[in-house]
Design a protein around this motif. Structure first.
Motif, mmCIF file in Angstrom:
data_model
loop_
_atom_site.group_PDB
_atom_site.id
_atom_site.type_symbol
_atom_site.label_atom_id
_atom_site.label_comp_id
_atom_site.label_asym_id
_atom_site.label_seq_id
_atom_site.Cartn_x
_atom_site.Cartn_y
_atom_site.Cartn_z
ATOM 1 N N PRO A 69 -62.143 99.285 -11.817
ATOM 2 C CA PRO A 69 -63.529 99.448 -12.227
ATOM 3 C C PRO A 69 -63.645 99.354 -13.748
ATOM 4 N N PRO A 70 -64.817 98.971 -14.230
ATOM 5 C CA PRO A 70 -64.996 98.892 -15.689
ATOM 6 C C PRO A 70 -64.859 100.286 -16.325
ATOM 7 N N PRO A 71 -64.602 100.322 -17.621
ATOM 8 C CA PRO A 71 -64.328 101.618 -18.272
ATOM 9 C C PRO A 71 -65.508 102.594 -18.266
#
Length: 73
Positions: A69-71
């Motif tokens: 997942p993105p940060p």
């Protein structure tokens, strides 16, 4: 009940009912046959789409693991 006209009238009424029921059964049978043909066609189409998706997935050169997942999550 021994009246022949009454007996004939009842027999005729029963014959009419049977004729209508036969027609209803035939109509229902035709509907079921048409639905099964459509289900069969849709099943074949779905299998073709699933095969194509599998082929695309197999030919994809990307990583096999899912992306993290993105940060900001």
């Amino acid at each position: 009940m021994n009246d022949p006209e009454a007996v004939n009238a009842r027999i005729e009424a029963l014959e009419i009912r049977v004729a209508y029921q036969d027609q209803v059964i035939e109509d229902l049978n035709q509907t079921v046959v048409a639905q099964w043909k459509q289900i069969d066609s849709l099943t074949r189409q779905l299998n073709e789409v699933l095969d194509r998706v599998q082929e695309v997935e197999d030919n994809a050169g990307g990583p096999s693991a899912p992306e993290p997942p993105p940060p900001h999550y």
